[in-house]
Design an enzyme around this catalytic site. Structure first.
Site, short mmCIF file in Angstrom:
data_model
loop_
_atom_site.label_atom_id
_atom_site.label_comp_id
_atom_site.label_asym_id
_atom_site.label_seq_id
_atom_site.Cartn_x
_atom_site.Cartn_y
_atom_site.Cartn_z
N HIS A 165 6.93 -7.07 -2.45
CA HIS A 165 6.73 -6.43 -1.14
C HIS A 165 7.70 -7.03 -0.13
O HIS A 165 7.56 -6.79 1.08
CB HIS A 165 5.32 -6.71 -0.61
CG HIS A 165 4.22 -6.01 -1.36
ND1 HIS A 165 4.34 -4.75 -1.87
CD2 HIS A 165 2.95 -6.40 -1.65
CE1 HIS A 165 3.20 -4.40 -2.45
NE2 HIS A 165 2.34 -5.40 -2.33
N ARG A 170 5.92 4.89 2.21
CA ARG A 170 4.80 5.81 2.50
C ARG A 170 4.61 5.87 4.01
O ARG A 170 4.87 4.89 4.71
CB ARG A 170 3.53 5.25 1.84
CG ARG A 170 2.31 6.13 1.95
CD ARG A 170 1.11 5.46 1.28
NE ARG A 170 -0.01 6.36 1.17
CZ ARG A 170 -1.21 6.01 0.72
NH1 ARG A 170 -1.44 4.75 0.33
NH2 ARG A 170 -2.19 6.89 0.66
N LYS A 205 0.79 -1.24 0.00
CA LYS A 205 0.00 0.00 0.00
C LYS A 205 0.82 1.29 0.00
O LYS A 205 0.31 2.37 0.31
CB LYS A 205 -1.00 0.05 1.18
CG LYS A 205 -1.82 -1.19 1.39
CD LYS A 205 -2.29 -1.87 0.15
CE LYS A 205 -3.32 -1.13 -0.64
NZ LYS A 205 -3.69 -1.89 -1.89
N THR A 242 3.02 1.04 -4.86
CA THR A 242 3.62 0.08 -5.79
C THR A 242 3.09 0.26 -7.21
O THR A 242 3.87 0.41 -8.16
CB THR A 242 3.21 -1.36 -5.36
OG1 THR A 242 3.09 -1.43 -3.95
CG2 THR A 242 4.14 -2.39 -5.91
N SER A 278 -4.94 2.36 4.37
CA SER A 278 -5.06 1.77 3.04
C SER A 278 -5.03 0.24 3.12
O SER A 278 -5.80 -0.45 2.43
CB SER A 278 -3.90 2.28 2.16
OG SER A 278 -4.02 1.81 0.85
S1 PPS Z 1 -0.55 -2.94 -3.27
O1 PPS Z 1 -1.82 -3.71 -3.17
O2 PPS Z 1 0.27 -3.12 -2.06
O3 PPS Z 1 0.21 -3.22 -4.48
O4 PPS Z 1 -1.02 -1.41 -3.28
P1 PPS Z 1 -0.13 -0.17 -3.74
O5 PPS Z 1 -0.23 0.00 -5.20
O6 PPS Z 1 1.23 -0.26 -3.13
O7 PPS Z 1 -0.85 1.04 -2.99
C1 PPS Z 1 -2.18 1.42 -3.24
C2 PPS Z 1 -2.33 2.83 -2.72
O8 PPS Z 1 -1.66 3.72 -3.64
C3 PPS Z 1 -2.62 4.67 -4.14
N1 PPS Z 1 -2.31 5.05 -5.51
C4 PPS Z 1 -2.11 6.32 -5.90
N2 PPS Z 1 -2.10 7.47 -5.20
C5 PPS Z 1 -1.91 8.62 -5.90
N3 PPS Z 1 -1.75 8.66 -7.25
C6 PPS Z 1 -1.77 7.53 -7.99
N4 PPS Z 1 -1.63 7.60 -9.30
C7 PPS Z 1 -1.95 6.28 -7.30
N5 PPS Z 1 -2.01 5.00 -7.71
C8 PPS Z 1 -2.23 4.27 -6.60
C9 PPS Z 1 -3.94 3.93 -4.02
O9 PPS Z 1 -5.03 4.80 -4.13
C10 PPS Z 1 -3.79 3.27 -2.66
O10 PPS Z 1 -3.84 4.22 -1.59
P2 PPS Z 1 -5.18 4.63 -0.81
O11 PPS Z 1 -4.74 5.49 0.35
O12 PPS Z 1 -5.81 3.35 -0.35
O13 PPS Z 1 -6.02 5.38 -1.78
#
Ligand code: PPS
Length: 301
Positions: A116, A138, A55, A58, A146
């Site tokens: 991860h 983060r 979260k 990635t 998240s």
């Molecule tokens: S995972 O399942 O671990 O692979 O998830 P991961 O991709 O690491 O994290 C998901 C969170 O990243 C946010 N996210 C973004 N934030 C801002 N801009 C962009 N473009 C973007 N893409 C992914 C996503 O919304 C998740 O955070 P939260 O706080 O839940 O919204």
């Protein structure tokens, strides 16, 4: 317990998993079973590894890196799901179990790889090959929120219990991929010994162009204004949220009616979920666990 996957008319039943410890780190059962095979994975010098605690951004960084490596937003990027463009090392399909390393073995180089894994579980060949690694970190509070919603939507993740229970499990590192504190600090410590570019999610939110301009030369690329603008547009939250190649709307065991995968994409959403008492408790533990590191986070912009 098997649960309906939430897609109307679907016969798919999925089971929430329990966690198994690998070298002291709670992991999903399939990782535990395939640990030896994953350990022996052969990384190559031209691999690019995107490593994160769950979260931490990635999917966002993978999209940015794929665009950089491809010289812009290509047809492949537009038409293939993120997960196939950047295979996840520790992925295991639950019905016909095979680890992500099998998919990676069959992927032509140069490979974009996603993990991860905490430092101690990363296959040693990544350190030996000295391939380039981008670590995204983060702040702990937004990750907690998240991760909680991700457990709710991903029907293969363990049961969370109540918000209060999940809060405690996370603080004590009893969640999949282990302790956030251990993860971010050990990757921070190793960054100078390896080719690790350490990036903060909050910096990407604040100034995506600056981050693209840091990541590009690290990957041996430089771009003009037009390509950078194109990458920024493609990877903006609203676009990734609507893009079926990045929003995970294609996975039947993700119940996006519970919560979208692209949920809010903000810094400081934790303030909508933490009670005052929880914040005090969190801060106390945070100070204790982060006392010896020079690593600093922003949890509000
Ligand atoms: S995972 O399942 O671990 O692979 O998830 P991961 O991709 O690491 O994290 C998901 C969170 O990243 C946010 N996210 C973004 N934030 C801002 N801009 C962009 N473009 C973007 N893409 C992914 C996503 O919304 C998740 O955070 P939260 O706080 O839940 O919204």
């Amino acid at each position: 317990m098997a649960e309906d996957c939430g897609i109307p008319g679907s016969l798919l039943k999925v089971e929430r998993q329990t966690l198994y410890e690998v070298d002291g780190v709670p992991m999903m059962r399939r990782f535990f079973e395939y640990n030896e095979k994953i350990r022996n994975f052969e990384a190559k010098p031209d691999d690019v590894l995107v490593a994160t605690y769950p979260k931490a951004g990635t999917t966002w960084m993978i999209e940015i890196v794929d665009c950089i490596l491809s010289g812009g937003v290509t047809d492949k990027i537009r038409n293939q799901p993120s997960g196939t463009r950047a295979p996840f090392i520790e992925l295991c399909k639950s019905s016909h179990s095979y680890p992500g390393v099998d998919i990676l073995d069959a992927t032509p180089s140069p490979r974009l790889v996603n993990t991860h894994l905490p430092v101690k579980l990363v296959p040693p060949s990544f350190w030996e090959s000295n391939c380039r690694i981008i670590y995204v970190a983060r702040n702990a509070k937004d990750v907690l929120v998240s991760y909680y919603f991700f457990h709710k939507l991903n029907l293969r993740m363990p049961e969370t219990g109540s918000w209060e229970e999940f809060f405690e499990s996370y603080l004590s590192g009893k969640v999949a991929w282990g302790s956030w504190f251990d993860h971010v600090t050990t990757w921070w410590d190793i960054r100078q010994r390896q080719q690790v570019l350490y990036i903060f999610y909050e910096d990407i939110v604040q100034d995506p162009q600056r981050v693209i301009e840091r990541v590009s030369p690290f990957l041996g690329r430089t771009f003009g204004r037009t390509v950078i603008d194109e990458i920024m547009k493609h990877t903006a939250f609203s676009n990734m949220k609507d893009n079926p190649m990045t929003n995970f709307s294609n996975l039947p065991w993700f119940n996006l009616k519970v919560s979208p995968f692209m949920r809010k994409g903000k810094v400081g959403d934790w303030k909508n979920h933490f009670t005052v008492a929880q914040n005090e408790r969190f801060e106390k533990e945070y100070q204790r666990r982060m006392a010896k590191t020079s690593l600093r986070f922003t949890d509000d912009l």
